[in-house]
Design a protein around this motif. Sequence first.
Motif, PDB file in Angstrom:
ATOM      1  N   MET A  81       0.847  -1.197   0.000  1.00  0.00           N
ATOM      2  CA  MET A  81       0.000   0.000   0.000  1.00  0.00           C
ATOM      3  C   MET A  81       0.882   1.246   0.000  1.00  0.00           C
ATOM      4  O   MET A  81       1.232   1.774   1.049  1.00  0.00           O
ATOM      5  CB  MET A  81      -0.925  -0.029   1.213  1.00  0.00           C
ATOM      6  CG  MET A  81      -1.981   1.052   1.250  1.00  0.00           C
ATOM      7  SD  MET A  81      -3.137   0.753   2.617  1.00  0.00           S
ATOM      8  CE  MET A  81      -4.191   2.195   2.490  1.00  0.00           C
ATOM      9  N   TYR A  88       8.685   1.118  -3.950  1.00  0.00           N
ATOM     10  CA  TYR A  88       7.532   0.344  -4.435  1.00  0.00           C
ATOM     11  C   TYR A  88       7.966  -0.859  -5.281  1.00  0.00           C
ATOM     12  O   TYR A  88       7.607  -2.008  -4.976  1.00  0.00           O
ATOM     13  CB  TYR A  88       6.583   1.231  -5.245  1.00  0.00           C
ATOM     14  CG  TYR A  88       5.287   0.514  -5.602  1.00  0.00           C
ATOM     15  CD1 TYR A  88       4.137   0.715  -4.857  1.00  0.00           C
ATOM     16  CD2 TYR A  88       5.218  -0.398  -6.656  1.00  0.00           C
ATOM     17  CE1 TYR A  88       2.957   0.041  -5.144  1.00  0.00           C
ATOM     18  CE2 TYR A  88       4.062  -1.082  -6.949  1.00  0.00           C
ATOM     19  CZ  TYR A  88       2.927  -0.848  -6.197  1.00  0.00           C
ATOM     20  OH  TYR A  88       1.774  -1.539  -6.474  1.00  0.00           O
ATOM     21  N   MET A  92       7.613  -4.911  -4.474  1.00  0.00           N
ATOM     22  CA  MET A  92       6.744  -5.767  -5.288  1.00  0.00           C
ATOM     23  C   MET A  92       7.536  -6.921  -5.910  1.00  0.00           C
ATOM     24  O   MET A  92       7.116  -8.082  -5.854  1.00  0.00           O
ATOM     25  CB  MET A  92       6.070  -4.946  -6.385  1.00  0.00           C
ATOM     26  CG  MET A  92       5.002  -5.725  -7.132  1.00  0.00           C
ATOM     27  SD  MET A  92       4.694  -5.037  -8.758  1.00  0.00           S
ATOM     28  CE  MET A  92       6.211  -5.454  -9.599  1.00  0.00           C
ATOM     29  N   CYS A 102       1.574 -10.908  -4.644  1.00  0.00           N
ATOM     30  CA  CYS A 102       1.427  -9.503  -4.242  1.00  0.00           C
ATOM     31  C   CYS A 102       0.008  -9.023  -4.530  1.00  0.00           C
ATOM     32  O   CYS A 102      -0.522  -9.269  -5.621  1.00  0.00           O
ATOM     33  CB  CYS A 102       2.432  -8.635  -4.997  1.00  0.00           C
ATOM     34  SG  CYS A 102       2.316  -6.872  -4.580  1.00  0.00           S
ATOM     35  N   PRO A 104      -1.607  -5.376  -4.654  1.00  0.00           N
ATOM     36  CA  PRO A 104      -1.407  -3.927  -4.511  1.00  0.00           C
ATOM     37  C   PRO A 104      -2.693  -3.262  -4.015  1.00  0.00           C
ATOM     38  O   PRO A 104      -3.798  -3.646  -4.412  1.00  0.00           O
ATOM     39  CB  PRO A 104      -1.081  -3.469  -5.939  1.00  0.00           C
ATOM     40  CG  PRO A 104      -0.852  -4.731  -6.741  1.00  0.00           C
ATOM     41  CD  PRO A 104      -1.641  -5.790  -6.066  1.00  0.00           C
ATOM     42  N   ASN A 106      -4.677   0.543  -3.172  1.00  0.00           N
ATOM     43  CA  ASN A 106      -4.747   1.992  -3.341  1.00  0.00           C
ATOM     44  C   ASN A 106      -4.508   2.665  -1.983  1.00  0.00           C
ATOM     45  O   ASN A 106      -5.275   2.460  -1.053  1.00  0.00           O
ATOM     46  CB  ASN A 106      -6.138   2.347  -3.880  1.00  0.00           C
ATOM     47  CG  ASN A 106      -6.291   3.826  -4.184  1.00  0.00           C
ATOM     48  OD1 ASN A 106      -5.532   4.661  -3.704  1.00  0.00           O
ATOM     49  ND2 ASN A 106      -7.292   4.157  -4.978  1.00  0.00           N
ATOM     50  N   GLN A 216      -4.932  -8.587  -8.339  1.00  0.00           N
ATOM     51  CA  GLN A 216      -5.186  -7.185  -8.691  1.00  0.00           C
ATOM     52  C   GLN A 216      -6.669  -6.886  -8.512  1.00  0.00           C
ATOM     53  O   GLN A 216      -7.521  -7.523  -9.138  1.00  0.00           O
ATOM     54  CB  GLN A 216      -4.773  -6.938 -10.153  1.00  0.00           C
ATOM     55  CG  GLN A 216      -4.945  -5.526 -10.622  1.00  0.00           C
ATOM     56  CD  GLN A 216      -3.856  -4.610 -10.097  1.00  0.00           C
ATOM     57  OE1 GLN A 216      -2.689  -4.985 -10.047  1.00  0.00           O
ATOM     58  NE2 GLN A 216      -4.242  -3.414  -9.683  1.00  0.00           N
ATOM     59  N   TYR A 267       0.063   0.932  -8.326  1.00  0.00           N
ATOM     60  CA  TYR A 267      -0.864  -0.086  -7.821  1.00  0.00           C
ATOM     61  C   TYR A 267      -2.004  -0.347  -8.803  1.00  0.00           C
ATOM     62  O   TYR A 267      -2.784  -1.259  -8.605  1.00  0.00           O
ATOM     63  CB  TYR A 267      -1.425   0.310  -6.440  1.00  0.00           C
ATOM     64  CG  TYR A 267      -2.075   1.674  -6.395  1.00  0.00           C
ATOM     65  CD1 TYR A 267      -3.389   1.872  -6.805  1.00  0.00           C
ATOM     66  CD2 TYR A 267      -1.364   2.771  -5.926  1.00  0.00           C
ATOM     67  CE1 TYR A 267      -3.970   3.120  -6.766  1.00  0.00           C
ATOM     68  CE2 TYR A 267      -1.944   4.022  -5.878  1.00  0.00           C
ATOM     69  CZ  TYR A 267      -3.251   4.193  -6.292  1.00  0.00           C
ATOM     70  OH  TYR A 267      -3.824   5.439  -6.257  1.00  0.00           O
ATOM     71  N   HIS A 268      -2.107   0.461  -9.879  1.00  0.00           N
ATOM     72  CA  HIS A 268      -3.060   0.191 -10.961  1.00  0.00           C
ATOM     73  C   HIS A 268      -2.383  -0.685 -12.013  1.00  0.00           C
ATOM     74  O   HIS A 268      -1.190  -0.560 -12.267  1.00  0.00           O
ATOM     75  CB  HIS A 268      -3.531   1.484 -11.613  1.00  0.00           C
ATOM     76  CG  HIS A 268      -4.610   2.179 -10.830  1.00  0.00           C
ATOM     77  ND1 HIS A 268      -5.178   3.353 -11.253  1.00  0.00           N
ATOM     78  CD2 HIS A 268      -5.222   1.868  -9.664  1.00  0.00           C
ATOM     79  CE1 HIS A 268      -6.096   3.737 -10.381  1.00  0.00           C
ATOM     80  NE2 HIS A 268      -6.132   2.863  -9.403  1.00  0.00           N
TER      81      HIS A 268
END
Length: 323
Positions: A81, A88, A92, A102, A104, A106, A216, A267-268
């Motif tokens: 997060m 980041y 990851m 993982c 991710p 928001n 995701q 994270y998108h």
Amino acid sequence: MTENKPWLDHYPGTVPKTIDPDKYDNLVELYEECFNRYRMHPMSICMGVTHTYDDVDKASLAVAAWLQAQGLPKGSLVALMMPNVPQYLPIMIGILRAGYVCTPINPLYTGRELRHQLNDSGAKIIFIVDNFAQALEQVVDETSINRIVLSKMGDMMGLKGMLVNTMIRQVKRLVPKYKLNDPKHEVTKFPDVLKKGKALPFQAPTMASEQKAILQYTGGTTGLSKGAVLTQRNIIAAALQSEAWYRPVTSNMNEAYINMVMALPLYHIFAFMLSLLGMRSGYTFILIPNPRDMPGFIKTLSKQPFHIFPAVNTLFKGLLDQP
């Protein structure tokens, strides 16, 4: 082939009609190829601090070794997060290298949204920037999280990071107060993860292409967000497909000297796939932690040339509205 797939007749001549999604046994193999190919080349720039592909490789290995030492069962979920900060991608990639999955998150999620994803995914560990620790504090006791790794924005920025952390906490006051002192939360500071991980043994796990890599979550615009399972092979195929269409456009440039603006949140899935596409060609990512800060964003863009700037309409409109 084209009888059953008439759209192939309309492909540009420079775009191959097929890719080989089994070119790599797993996603980590693809990442390690990038690290070995571009080792001393800049991989990211954030607030004027540069990290090479070698830096990210070593940091991700330290994260992977530390995670393996936590004794998680194979295939466990680890949450991440954070906004676009230098730690980041090492985190990851470290999660994947350790043999875990993982998910991710928001960082702007409310406590309610965060609780849903943590419980739905079953994540056991979360890596989080302290700007967003208050939301976690509200719900952590209602989740299966048993270890928290707390990071500050400037944790991978050396001496400048101390200034960044002071500005964020004391001047801009962007870190709401939180208390995560209960021993049951097993709170670890991210710099300690790197320090301890570098001294721990790392055992590369056996990974198959059909293993899960990323869980995701969707945006949740039509109800609760849903976790989409992405296997190693899914992501490899998507990266090679993107490259097949993109490489002809950039083939007349020296690709290893391309700077890509990374304002879209990592994270998108959009930005995540762009990071893979860029690493395949040795791009340098200009990381933008907060593109909503338009004056700061424009100041960053003015400091170095950039060649590729992927974004969404609202972000381009926001920039066009600035004098």
